[in-house]
Design an enzyme around this catalytic site. Structure first.
Site, mmCIF file in Angstrom:
data_model
loop_
_atom_site.group_PDB
_atom_site.id
_atom_site.type_symbol
_atom_site.label_atom_id
_atom_site.label_comp_id
_atom_site.label_asym_id
_atom_site.label_seq_id
_atom_site.Cartn_x
_atom_site.Cartn_y
_atom_site.Cartn_z
ATOM 1 N N HIS A 10 0.830 -1.206 0.000
ATOM 2 C CA HIS A 10 0.000 0.000 0.000
ATOM 3 C C HIS A 10 0.869 1.263 0.000
ATOM 4 O O HIS A 10 2.008 1.223 -0.426
ATOM 5 C CB HIS A 10 -0.990 -0.046 1.165
ATOM 6 C CG HIS A 10 -1.779 -1.332 1.188
ATOM 7 N ND1 HIS A 10 -2.854 -1.565 0.363
ATOM 8 C CD2 HIS A 10 -1.585 -2.478 1.902
ATOM 9 C CE1 HIS A 10 -3.323 -2.791 0.578
ATOM 10 N NE2 HIS A 10 -2.566 -3.370 1.494
ATOM 11 N N GLU A 24 -2.167 0.400 7.728
ATOM 12 C CA GLU A 24 -1.285 -0.649 7.225
ATOM 13 C C GLU A 24 -0.077 -0.073 6.496
ATOM 14 O O GLU A 24 1.057 -0.543 6.668
ATOM 15 C CB GLU A 24 -2.063 -1.582 6.295
ATOM 16 C CG GLU A 24 -1.227 -2.725 5.746
ATOM 17 C CD GLU A 24 -2.019 -3.657 4.851
ATOM 18 O OE1 GLU A 24 -1.439 -4.670 4.386
ATOM 19 O OE2 GLU A 24 -3.210 -3.375 4.598
ATOM 20 N N HIS A 79 2.835 -7.086 4.424
ATOM 21 C CA HIS A 79 1.451 -6.630 4.634
ATOM 22 C C HIS A 79 1.029 -6.836 6.082
ATOM 23 O O HIS A 79 1.667 -7.576 6.839
ATOM 24 C CB HIS A 79 0.490 -7.381 3.710
ATOM 25 C CG HIS A 79 0.571 -6.937 2.287
ATOM 26 N ND1 HIS A 79 -0.306 -6.030 1.734
ATOM 27 C CD2 HIS A 79 1.453 -7.251 1.302
ATOM 28 C CE1 HIS A 79 0.018 -5.815 0.470
ATOM 29 N NE2 HIS A 79 1.091 -6.549 0.182
ATOM 30 N N GLU A 141 1.871 -11.657 6.031
ATOM 31 C CA GLU A 141 0.792 -10.910 6.698
ATOM 32 C C GLU A 141 1.118 -10.894 8.186
ATOM 33 O O GLU A 141 0.989 -11.897 8.887
ATOM 34 C CB GLU A 141 -0.563 -11.586 6.449
ATOM 35 C CG GLU A 141 -1.049 -11.516 5.008
ATOM 36 C CD GLU A 141 -1.730 -10.192 4.672
ATOM 37 O OE1 GLU A 141 -1.707 -9.275 5.527
ATOM 38 O OE2 GLU A 141 -2.291 -10.078 3.573
#
Length: 229
Positions: A10, A24, A79, A141
């Site tokens: 992102h 995030e 992430h 993640e």
């Protein structure tokens, strides 16, 4: 030279998942920067490039193209999860060769040694960054931003360091990175028998004061002389 491309998920206009006062895009950049710094400061013959080094908007196509054009040896996408769960999980593409799966096993396990996240397992998914990269690629993640327990951990710089350390240890182990050697300790300077050392014990504007100190030094057994400047 081992070339590692690190992709903080992102950024810019895309904050990614949000929760518990966190975004995030900010956490992924913190983790990625720490991984980069550890790799470049601690290991020989490793080059690191990042898809972004600040809060920039970078498309998925731009990320994978940059890694492919650079001929990276490994692509690591960072992430933070969301959706009501808790813990850490990692992904490779379903059609990845066994070599990539072996890398995932090593890196995943090393991360779990460093953090007290629940282990959600080693998984596979058809994510763009795993599908469109031509090198070994893995996506991690790192906890759930909408889970208060996970988020509280992600707010601590020491925990970010531990996450980064786990990634680095896994990369180093799986890619056979070599630690930089520490500089050899230097021997203390040896005394030179012919060297003369001088000690000044006073400086005065009044000559009489200088003579008085010189007299006391002579009586104590020192060779004394007065220099006018």
């Amino acid at each position: 030279m081992v070339k590692i491309f690190i992709d903080p998920g992102h950024g810019g206009s895309d904050p990614g998942a949000t929760g518990n006062g966190l975004q995030e895009k900010n956490i992924t950049l913190q983790i990625a920067q720490r991984i980069r710094d550890m790799l470049t400061s601690e290991y020989e013959n490793v080059s690191v490039k990042m898809s972004r080094t600040g809060d920039q908007t970078v498309s998925l196509n731009e990320r994978t193209k940059a890694a492919n054009d650079w001929n990276a040896d490994f692509y690591l996408s960072i992430h933070i999860n969301a959706g009501g769960g808790t813990g850490f999980e990692s992904y490779v593409h379903p059609q990845s060769p066994q070599r990539t799966k072996n890398l995932q096993n090593t890196i995943h396990d090393e991360i779990m040694k460093q953090v007290d996240f629940r282990n959600r397992g080693k998984k596979q998914a058809n994510f763009h960054v795993l599908r469109e990269t031509v090198m070994d690629a893995m996506l991690t993640e790192n906890g759930f931003i909408d889970n208060s327990a996970d988020a509280n951990k992600l707010k601590k710089s020491s925990f970010i360091d531990n996450l980064a350390r786990g990634h680095v240890n896994g990369l180093a182990k799986s890619l056979n990175l070599k630690k930089k050697s520490s500089p050899p300790p230097q021997d203390p300077p040896k005394n030179n028998p012919g060297q003369l050392y001088k000690v000044q014990i006073g400086a005065f504007r009044d000559e009489e004061n200088a003579k008085q100190l010189a007299d006391r030094a002579k009586k104590a057994g020192f060779d004394v002389y007065i220099v006018k400047e």
